[in-house]
Design a protein around this motif. Structure first.
Motif, PDB file in Angstrom:
ATOM      1  N   PHE A  96     -33.610  63.190 -21.381  1.00 17.96           N
ATOM      2  CA  PHE A  96     -33.513  64.572 -21.826  1.00 17.96           C
ATOM      3  C   PHE A  96     -34.049  65.445 -20.690  1.00 17.96           C
ATOM      4  N   ILE A  97     -33.143  66.026 -19.927  1.00 17.76           N
ATOM      5  CA  ILE A  97     -33.532  66.794 -18.749  1.00 17.76           C
ATOM      6  C   ILE A  97     -33.239  68.269 -19.016  1.00 17.76           C
ATOM      7  N   LEU A  98     -34.280  69.080 -19.001  1.00 19.37           N
ATOM      8  CA  LEU A  98     -34.118  70.508 -19.201  1.00 19.37           C
ATOM      9  C   LEU A  98     -33.737  71.160 -17.878  1.00 19.37           C
ATOM     10  N   THR A  99     -32.724  72.009 -17.913  1.00 19.08           N
ATOM     11  CA  THR A  99     -32.322  72.779 -16.744  1.00 19.08           C
ATOM     12  C   THR A  99     -32.166  74.236 -17.157  1.00 19.08           C
ATOM     13  N   GLU A 100     -31.835  75.084 -16.206  1.00 21.32           N
ATOM     14  CA  GLU A 100     -31.598  76.489 -16.545  1.00 21.32           C
ATOM     15  C   GLU A 100     -30.477  76.617 -17.565  1.00 21.32           C
ATOM     16  N   ALA A 101     -29.495  75.709 -17.504  1.00 21.78           N
ATOM     17  CA  ALA A 101     -28.319  75.815 -18.370  1.00 21.78           C
ATOM     18  C   ALA A 101     -28.388  74.925 -19.594  1.00 21.78           C
ATOM     19  N   VAL A 102     -29.185  73.865 -19.562  1.00 22.06           N
ATOM     20  CA  VAL A 102     -29.173  72.875 -20.640  1.00 22.06           C
ATOM     21  C   VAL A 102     -30.565  72.726 -21.232  1.00 22.06           C
ATOM     22  N   LYS A 103     -30.682  73.110 -22.512  1.00 25.76           N
ATOM     23  CA  LYS A 103     -31.936  72.948 -23.231  1.00 25.76           C
ATOM     24  C   LYS A 103     -31.714  72.430 -24.649  1.00 25.76           C
ATOM     25  N   SER A 104     -30.447  72.242 -25.010  1.00 28.84           N
ATOM     26  CA  SER A 104     -30.099  71.830 -26.367  1.00 28.84           C
ATOM     27  C   SER A 104     -29.344  70.510 -26.321  1.00 28.84           C
ATOM     28  N   PHE A 105     -29.751  69.566 -27.177  1.00 32.60           N
ATOM     29  CA  PHE A 105     -29.166  68.229 -27.180  1.00 32.60           C
ATOM     30  C   PHE A 105     -28.735  67.879 -28.602  1.00 32.60           C
ATOM     31  N   SER A 106     -27.488  67.434 -28.747  1.00 26.25           N
ATOM     32  CA  SER A 106     -26.955  67.156 -30.076  1.00 26.25           C
ATOM     33  C   SER A 106     -26.572  65.693 -30.200  1.00 26.25           C
ATOM     34  N   GLY A 107     -26.308  65.284 -31.442  1.00 29.69           N
ATOM     35  CA  GLY A 107     -25.955  63.898 -31.698  1.00 29.69           C
ATOM     36  C   GLY A 107     -27.088  62.937 -31.385  1.00 29.69           C
ATOM     37  N   VAL A 108     -28.329  63.397 -31.532  1.00 29.19           N
ATOM     38  CA  VAL A 108     -29.492  62.558 -31.196  1.00 29.19           C
ATOM     39  C   VAL A 108     -29.631  61.444 -32.231  1.00 29.19           C
ATOM     40  N   CYS A 109     -29.744  60.205 -31.752  1.00 32.98           N
ATOM     41  CA  CYS A 109     -29.885  59.052 -32.639  1.00 32.98           C
ATOM     42  C   CYS A 109     -30.504  57.895 -31.864  1.00 32.98           C
ATOM     43  N   ASP A 110     -30.729  56.766 -32.546  1.00 33.19           N
ATOM     44  CA  ASP A 110     -31.314  55.597 -31.891  1.00 33.19           C
ATOM     45  C   ASP A 110     -30.431  55.133 -30.737  1.00 33.19           C
ATOM     46  N   SER A 111     -31.050  54.758 -29.631  1.00 34.16           N
ATOM     47  CA  SER A 111     -30.328  54.253 -28.475  1.00 34.16           C
ATOM     48  C   SER A 111     -30.122  52.747 -28.611  1.00 34.16           C
TER      49      SER A 111
END
Length: 777
Positions: free
Chosen positions: A513-528
């Motif tokens: 989960f890498i935060l950047t200026e453009a990306v701060k939202s992550f969807s479909g989070v589930c067990d890997s």
């Protein structure tokens, strides 16, 4: 590395709410001491007056929703009605003059009511400060603390609301330092406020509002709530049978320790598109939605977080969030942990990094969620107190371009989609240069289009007013070679960013989960895959994915299949949310049946995402698949329906005139080249392409050459006087208006120019000009 758990900040603040030793309050110089008691209220040690002319008096009637009334009285339900006997058992303590009032003691049925008179709203001196110093107050028929008439510090809004100003500039910044309603939590005090609300009561003979007060702790004007000169050990506990802490305009929380339990919203500021809820400090814990619905913090305007430690929870089953705002949610500082079915998306202009997690399926209450850095150090860990599917985190220690890991109950999580920052250009995916344009583009004086001043005719069926329907072939013309014209969104599979794959299993998604200026939202989070479970993917509609539809049509969702045969339907969850997260979130289980699935399908225009996932906690399987689709709306996350350009962008997209630039973006602020501008205009006119050698820098057979030839032949454009068209130069508003005006003249249409700017034209401005041109008669 000396890092601390984020949760320590919150825990330390919450611990202050216990072990507080009450002591007798005493008024400082200039303060009025109000001592509450069921045996009689005292003011500065003497029994309170019953004279309304005094600064403090008791005995006035409380405002409440009366029982025995019908629908002509108001909109209250039977549960919101109260008898005259119940209301009469309350003691209303009314404050009528500006000043500082220290309140202490217990009143089991009563109300603090601040009313400085009809002129108070515009009187800068009508300011009251309540110092709550070990107050225990209950009101069962109305708000327990109620600022009814004091000064409203937002004078611009007062003028606009009264019709004295033509416009009001709403924003996420509100200066409430001069507010007439102020509350201070005395250091070391514990204050318990239990309150009700008043349902909408009509003005007699109308359906206009006379009274409606939704919160247990309520102000009709902007309000400040603070600690005691920087000491936040004072505690305010609010228990509400509807909403908790409300202001009809702005609310600023500067300090103190505040705990709210409410049946509906925990905090609400309710002027649509205007109100600002600002949190600068203190500790705030909100457990909202204990009834059928409710957001943790809900602003009908803006939410701005500059500091403080905040833990906020929404209703478990309704589409509500720990944070919710109709305008921007801006995070500039502090710590925030927001839990809900659907938290509203934070604004990309926030000064402090934040992390938004949308889980593929609902997390059970009691789930341990942990955030660690690349070195394995735990930065944040918390146990969910309610079921939730959306978590928003922020803290000063979060950083951009840093790898984080998320675990649930010790299992490493992955994600399938994120908020992409992909940007592109118009058609070809290139952002045109925005430098100064060359000389020679202005038409010669007395220029008349066409040979000998006679305009040649446009196609007989040309009618710009009919450019409201998207052609079956997606619009005339061929996009540039290598172009990125966006197709209608199709299914997105598990793995990669949004728009990366379509309906493919693809293995585990990313665990970084890498935060950047453009990306701060992550969807479909589930067990890997680290869970050791078998990964599952899904298909819908016979493998065709989700199709976008026009307004008024029905979304098709059927034939939902898993990639394994023995996964029971009761272990498959379907969730539909809007993109970006604003106001829609519905879910059901596949085993609930076709009727339940139909009930979660959206009908309002917008951009949506379907997630089909294995339910959290399933022992053998894990996995999720996602699809994005639109209902009567362009699929662009950077042109929300609140945008001034929304209708214009919808028009050019539906008409097939302009497409997206990649990553579900329209790039409204990107510049437009001359080649792109003339291509769009020619498409709109239904022009027949015609090659021409009039311009030396227009290559025959290029994607725009036939449109330039048409425009040159019809006198719509000219070169630079040196035989060049300069197709890659940015077009200005003035130049585009000249093209549109000449095109209108050819069709004998009356068109009023709307943009005479010499600045490079943006994509949004072009869309607005084309919409205006389509309405020419």
């Amino acid at each position: 590395m000396g890092k601390k758990l984020f949760s320590l900040l919150l825990t330390a603040a919450l611990l202050l709410s216990s072990g507080v030793t009450a002591c007798a309050a005493s008024a400082s110089s200039g303060e009025v001491l109000i001592t509450l008691s069921d045996s009689g209220v005292k003011v500065d040690g003497t029994p309170a007056s019953a004279d309304p002319a005094d600064a403090v008096y008791t005995g006035a009637d409380i405002i409440y929703y009366a029982d025995g009334t019908d629908s002509t009285y108001g909109e209250g339900s039977a549960e919101e009605m109260h008898s005259a006997e119940e209301a009469g058992a309350h003691t209303r303590v009314t404050i009528t003059r500006p000043g500082t009032y220290r309140i202490t003691g217990t009143l089991s049925r009563g109300q603090i009511f601040v009313d400085l008179g009809d002129g108070a709203k515009t009187d800068p001196g009508a300011v009251v400060t309540l110092i709550l110093d070990n107050v225990d107050l209950t009101c069962t028929v109305a708000p327990a603390v109620f600022f009814y008439q004091v000064y409203e510090c937002d004078t611009d809004w007062v003028a606009y609301d009264a019709g004295g100003a033509e416009d009001y500039a709403a924003s996420g910044v509100a200066d409430t330092s001069a507010a007439g309603a102020n509350v201070i939590l005395a250091a070391g005090s514990e204050n318990n406020i239990t309150g009700s609300h008043v349902a909408r009561i009509y003005k007699e003979g109308t359906t206009k509002k006379l009274h409606k007060y939704d919160g247990a702790f309520y102000s009709r004007m902007s309000m400040n709530l603070s600690g005691d000169n920087g000491d936040d050990t004072g505690v305010l506990n609010i228990v509400a049978d509807n909403e908790g802490l409300d202001s009809e305009l702005h609310l600023t929380i500067n300090g103190g320790t505040i705990c709210i339990e409410s049946q509906d919203d925990g905090i609400n500021t309710n002027e649509d598109g205007v109100s600002v809820t600002t949190i600068n400090g203190g500790s705030l814990t909100v457990n909202a939605g204990l009834g059928s619905e409710g957001d943790g913090i809900d602003s009908n305007g803006y939410l701005t977080i500059n500091g403080g430690a905040i833990w906020t929870m929404a209703n478990e089953t309704s589409p509500d969030g720990g944070i919710d705002a109709d305008g921007a949610i801006t995070i500039n500082g502090g710590t925030l942990y927001a839990f809900g079915t659907r938290n509203d998306a934070a604004d990309s202009d926030s000064a402090q990094p934040y992390l938004e997690l949308s889980f593929a399926s609902t997390l059970p209450a009691g789930s341990q969620v942990t955030l660690t850095d690349a070195e394995g150090s735990t930065l944040w860990s918390a146990v969910t107190r309610k079921t939730c599917q959306s978590i928003t985190l922020t803290a000063p220690t979060l950083a951009l371009n840093t790898v984080y890991s998320v675990s649930v109950d010790g299992v490493l999580q992955c994600y399938s989609g994120n908020q992409s920052g992909m940007m592109g250009g118009f058609g070809a995916g290139q952002r045109p240069g925005a430098g100064p344009l060359p000389d020679g583009f202005e038409p010669p004086e007395n220029f008349q289009p066409g040979a000998e001043g006679q305009p040649p005719a446009l196609p007989e069926d040309f009618d710009p007013s009919q450019m409201g329907q998207r052609p079956e072939n997606g619009g005339a013309g061929t996009p540039p070679e290598g172009g990125q014209d966006m197709e209608r969104p199709q299914g997105q599979g598990f793995g990669g960013g949004m728009g990366a794959q379509q309906g493919q299993a693809g293995g585990s998604g990313s665990t970084e989960f890498i935060l950047t200026e453009a990306v701060k939202s992550f969807s479909g989070v589930c067990d890997s895959d680290a869970s050791g479970k078998t990964r599952v993917s899904f298909t819908v509609n016979g493998g065709a994915g989700m199709s976008s539809i026009a307004s008024g049509q029905s979304v098709a969702l059927a034939d939902i299949q898993a990639s394994v045969e023995d996964l029971d339907d009761s272990q498959i969850q379907l969730t539909i949310t809007d993109v970006p997260s604003e106001n829609y979130a519905e879910s059901c289980l596949l085993s609930d049946g076709a009727q339940a699935i139909a009930a979660i399908l959206p009908t309002e225009d917008g951009v949506y995402q379907l997630t089909v996932a294995v339910r959290s906690g399933t022992q053998q399987y894990v996995g999720a698949s996602q699809w994005q689709f639109t209902v009567g709306a362009p699929p662009f996350r950077d042109v929300p329906q609140s945008s001034d350009a929304y209708e214009a962008v919808k028009f050019v997209y539906d008409s097939g005139l302009m497409e997206g630039t990649g990553g579900n973006r329209f790039s409204p602020d990107a510049a437009v080249t001359r080649a792109q501008a003339i291509t769009v205009l020619a498409r709109m006119a239904g022009a027949v392409q015609a090659e021409s050698d009039a311009c030396s820098d227009v290559s025959s057979g290029s994607w725009y050459s036939g449109y330039v030839g048409w425009a040159v032949t019809n006198g719509i454009v000219e070169g630079d006087g040196q035989g060049r068209f300069l197709p890659d130069e940015a077009v200005t508003g003035t130049q585009m208006e000249q093209m549109l005006t000449r095109c209108a003249a050819l069709a004998n249409l009356s068109y009023d120019a709307s943009n005479a700017s010499a600045q490079p034209l943006t994509r949004a401005q072009l869309a607005q000009m084309l919409l205006a041109f389509s309405q020419a008669e």
